[in-house]
Design a protein around this motif. Structure first.
Motif, PDB file in Angstrom:
ATOM      1  N   PHE A   1      -3.743   1.229 -12.275  1.00  0.00           N
ATOM      2  CA  PHE A   1      -2.355   1.655 -12.106  1.00  0.00           C
ATOM      3  C   PHE A   1      -1.613   0.717 -11.161  1.00  0.00           C
ATOM      4  N   ASN A   2      -2.231   0.376 -10.022  1.00  0.00           N
ATOM      5  CA  ASN A   2      -1.585  -0.513  -9.056  1.00  0.00           C
ATOM      6  C   ASN A   2      -1.348  -1.897  -9.642  1.00  0.00           C
ATOM      7  N   THR A   3      -2.328  -2.423 -10.368  1.00  0.00           N
ATOM      8  CA  THR A   3      -2.172  -3.743 -10.979  1.00  0.00           C
ATOM      9  C   THR A   3      -1.015  -3.745 -11.970  1.00  0.00           C
ATOM     10  N   ALA A   4      -0.941  -2.709 -12.795  1.00  0.00           N
ATOM     11  CA  ALA A   4       0.143  -2.608 -13.773  1.00  0.00           C
ATOM     12  C   ALA A   4       1.496  -2.453 -13.090  1.00  0.00           C
ATOM     13  N   THR A   5       1.525  -1.702 -11.989  1.00  0.00           N
ATOM     14  CA  THR A   5       2.781  -1.479 -11.273  1.00  0.00           C
ATOM     15  C   THR A   5       3.269  -2.755 -10.599  1.00  0.00           C
ATOM     16  N   VAL A   6       2.355  -3.513 -10.004  1.00  0.00           N
ATOM     17  CA  VAL A   6       2.733  -4.792  -9.396  1.00  0.00           C
ATOM     18  C   VAL A   6       3.333  -5.711 -10.454  1.00  0.00           C
ATOM     19  N   TYR A   7       2.706  -5.776 -11.616  1.00  0.00           N
ATOM     20  CA  TYR A   7       3.246  -6.612 -12.699  1.00  0.00           C
ATOM     21  C   TYR A   7       4.628  -6.131 -13.106  1.00  0.00           C
ATOM     22  N   ASN A   8       4.800  -4.824 -13.221  1.00  0.00           N
ATOM     23  CA  ASN A   8       6.093  -4.255 -13.606  1.00  0.00           C
ATOM     24  C   ASN A   8       7.178  -4.626 -12.592  1.00  0.00           C
ATOM     25  N   ILE A   9       6.853  -4.516 -11.307  1.00  0.00           N
ATOM     26  CA  ILE A   9       7.829  -4.842 -10.257  1.00  0.00           C
ATOM     27  C   ILE A   9       8.206  -6.316 -10.319  1.00  0.00           C
ATOM     28  N   VAL A  10       7.194  -7.176 -10.346  1.00  0.00           N
ATOM     29  CA  VAL A  10       7.443  -8.621 -10.368  1.00  0.00           C
ATOM     30  C   VAL A  10       8.229  -9.019 -11.616  1.00  0.00           C
TER      31      VAL A  10
ATOM     32  N   ARG B   1      -1.250 -13.457 -15.664  1.00  0.00           N
ATOM     33  CA  ARG B   1       0.174 -13.321 -15.998  1.00  0.00           C
ATOM     34  C   ARG B   1       1.008 -12.937 -14.784  1.00  0.00           C
ATOM     35  N   VAL B   2       0.407 -12.269 -13.802  1.00  0.00           N
ATOM     36  CA  VAL B   2       1.128 -11.969 -12.568  1.00  0.00           C
ATOM     37  C   VAL B   2       1.238 -13.218 -11.700  1.00  0.00           C
ATOM     38  N   ILE B   3       0.096 -13.865 -11.455  1.00  0.00           N
ATOM     39  CA  ILE B   3       0.098 -15.013 -10.556  1.00  0.00           C
ATOM     40  C   ILE B   3       0.886 -16.176 -11.136  1.00  0.00           C
ATOM     41  N   SER B   4       0.921 -16.319 -12.464  1.00  0.00           N
ATOM     42  CA  SER B   4       1.687 -17.409 -13.056  1.00  0.00           C
ATOM     43  C   SER B   4       3.176 -17.245 -12.785  1.00  0.00           C
ATOM     44  N   ARG B   5       3.650 -16.007 -12.781  1.00  0.00           N
ATOM     45  CA  ARG B   5       5.056 -15.754 -12.466  1.00  0.00           C
ATOM     46  C   ARG B   5       5.328 -16.022 -10.979  1.00  0.00           C
ATOM     47  N   LEU B   6       4.385 -15.615 -10.137  1.00  0.00           N
ATOM     48  CA  LEU B   6       4.579 -15.804  -8.703  1.00  0.00           C
ATOM     49  C   LEU B   6       4.595 -17.292  -8.339  1.00  0.00           C
ATOM     50  N   LEU B   7       3.691 -18.065  -8.926  1.00  0.00           N
ATOM     51  CA  LEU B   7       3.559 -19.473  -8.540  1.00  0.00           C
ATOM     52  C   LEU B   7       4.558 -20.394  -9.240  1.00  0.00           C
ATOM     53  N   THR B   8       5.109 -19.953 -10.367  1.00  0.00           N
ATOM     54  CA  THR B   8       6.044 -20.821 -11.084  1.00  0.00           C
ATOM     55  C   THR B   8       7.503 -20.402 -10.918  1.00  0.00           C
ATOM     56  N   GLN B   9       7.749 -19.129 -10.608  1.00  0.00           N
ATOM     57  CA  GLN B   9       9.131 -18.661 -10.532  1.00  0.00           C
ATOM     58  C   GLN B   9       9.545 -18.211  -9.133  1.00  0.00           C
TER      59      GLN B   9
ATOM     60  N   GLN C   1       0.823  -1.207   0.000  1.00  0.00           N
ATOM     61  CA  GLN C   1       0.000   0.000   0.000  1.00  0.00           C
ATOM     62  C   GLN C   1       0.862   1.264   0.000  1.00  0.00           C
ATOM     63  N   ASP C   2       1.867   1.300   0.866  1.00  0.00           N
ATOM     64  CA  ASP C   2       2.711   2.497   0.967  1.00  0.00           C
ATOM     65  C   ASP C   2       3.549   2.717  -0.285  1.00  0.00           C
ATOM     66  N   ILE C   3       4.141   1.636  -0.787  1.00  0.00           N
ATOM     67  CA  ILE C   3       5.053   1.800  -1.919  1.00  0.00           C
ATOM     68  C   ILE C   3       4.296   2.141  -3.190  1.00  0.00           C
ATOM     69  N   LEU C   4       3.123   1.550  -3.385  1.00  0.00           N
ATOM     70  CA  LEU C   4       2.343   1.848  -4.587  1.00  0.00           C
ATOM     71  C   LEU C   4       1.814   3.279  -4.551  1.00  0.00           C
ATOM     72  N   ARG C   5       1.442   3.734  -3.360  1.00  0.00           N
ATOM     73  CA  ARG C   5       0.992   5.121  -3.219  1.00  0.00           C
ATOM     74  C   ARG C   5       2.130   6.089  -3.564  1.00  0.00           C
ATOM     75  N   SER C   6       3.331   5.773  -3.095  1.00  0.00           N
ATOM     76  CA  SER C   6       4.477   6.634  -3.368  1.00  0.00           C
ATOM     77  C   SER C   6       4.837   6.633  -4.843  1.00  0.00           C
ATOM     78  N   ILE C   7       4.804   5.468  -5.472  1.00  0.00           N
ATOM     79  CA  ILE C   7       5.118   5.366  -6.901  1.00  0.00           C
ATOM     80  C   ILE C   7       4.097   6.145  -7.732  1.00  0.00           C
ATOM     81  N   GLU C   8       2.819   6.016  -7.374  1.00  0.00           N
ATOM     82  CA  GLU C   8       1.767   6.721  -8.106  1.00  0.00           C
ATOM     83  C   GLU C   8       1.915   8.230  -7.963  1.00  0.00           C
TER      84      GLU C   8
END
Length: 202
Positions: free
Chosen positions: A138-147, A175-183, A95-102
């Motif tokens: 925006f948050n969803t896209a940012t989480v994907y970008n970070i991961v 596409r986010v969860i597949s990276r988290l669960l497989t990598q 929550q804090d980091i995404l708010r700061s990035i936005e």
């Protein structure tokens, strides 16, 4: 570096020695089919070895499970050991980091996305409580970008969430969860809320 990390964490940096397995049942959970204390003993041992052998090429970790089972505690215990080895560790809640990035991304006064750059380049990123932030495009896209970016550069990340894998997929797309669960190395925390158990025993 430890003092700086403490200043933004919700509690003092934790040690592995203060993670008490006593609060996890030694009886098999009929729903999950596992003995919580055995499972958590293995998870603790894995985290201790991870911290002890950490390098910039270490694996990423996904910690999932209900609140109060020690995900943040073990993450910060890892952070303390990794910092003492001389690595740069960034701890932040989603929550804090995404708010700061936005804020930086859309600000006319800030010339660069400094927070995002730091998040992407830290030796170890600990992203705590993923799923507690507001659900926006925006948050969803940012989480994907970070991961995705940190995986592409081989930079280890520890992500904690109280959500199930299915709930994560519903929030962040396949596409986010597949990276988290497989990598990522998936650690499923089990047991009863330790904080509530401690209050009952007082």
């Amino acid at each position: 570096a430890i003092e700086e990390l403490n200043s933004v964490s919700p509690l003092q940096l934790c040690d592995f020695s203060s993670f008490d397995l006593f609060y996890f049942s030694d009886q098999k959970d009929p729903t999950l089919g596992v003995i919580p204390r055995e499972t958590m003993t293995k998870i603790t041992a894995y985290c201790e070895k991870y911290a002890r052998t950490f390098s910039k090429s270490s694996a990423s970790i996904l910690m999932l499970g209900p609140t109060g089972l020690g995900k943040t505690h073990l993450s910060l215990a890892i952070a303390k050991q990794v910092i003492l080895k001389g690595y740069q560790v960034l701890y932040c809640t989603a929550q804090d980091i995404l708010r700061s990035i936005e804020r930086e991304h859309f600000s006319r006064e800030i010339a660069e996305d400094k927070t995002l750059k730091t998040v992407l380049e830290a030796d170890l990123l600990i992203l705590d409580d993923l799923g507690a932030e507001y659900q926006t495009a925006f948050n969803t896209a940012t989480v994907y970008n970070i991961v995705n970016t940190r995986l592409n550069f081989g930079r280890p990340t520890i992500i904690n969430s109280n959500l199930t894998s299915q709930e994560l997929e519903e929030r962040y797309t396949e596409r986010v969860i597949s990276r988290l669960l497989t990598q990522y190395t998936y650690l499923r925390f089990v047991g009863e809320d330790v904080r509530q158990l401690k209050r009952k025993m007082r």
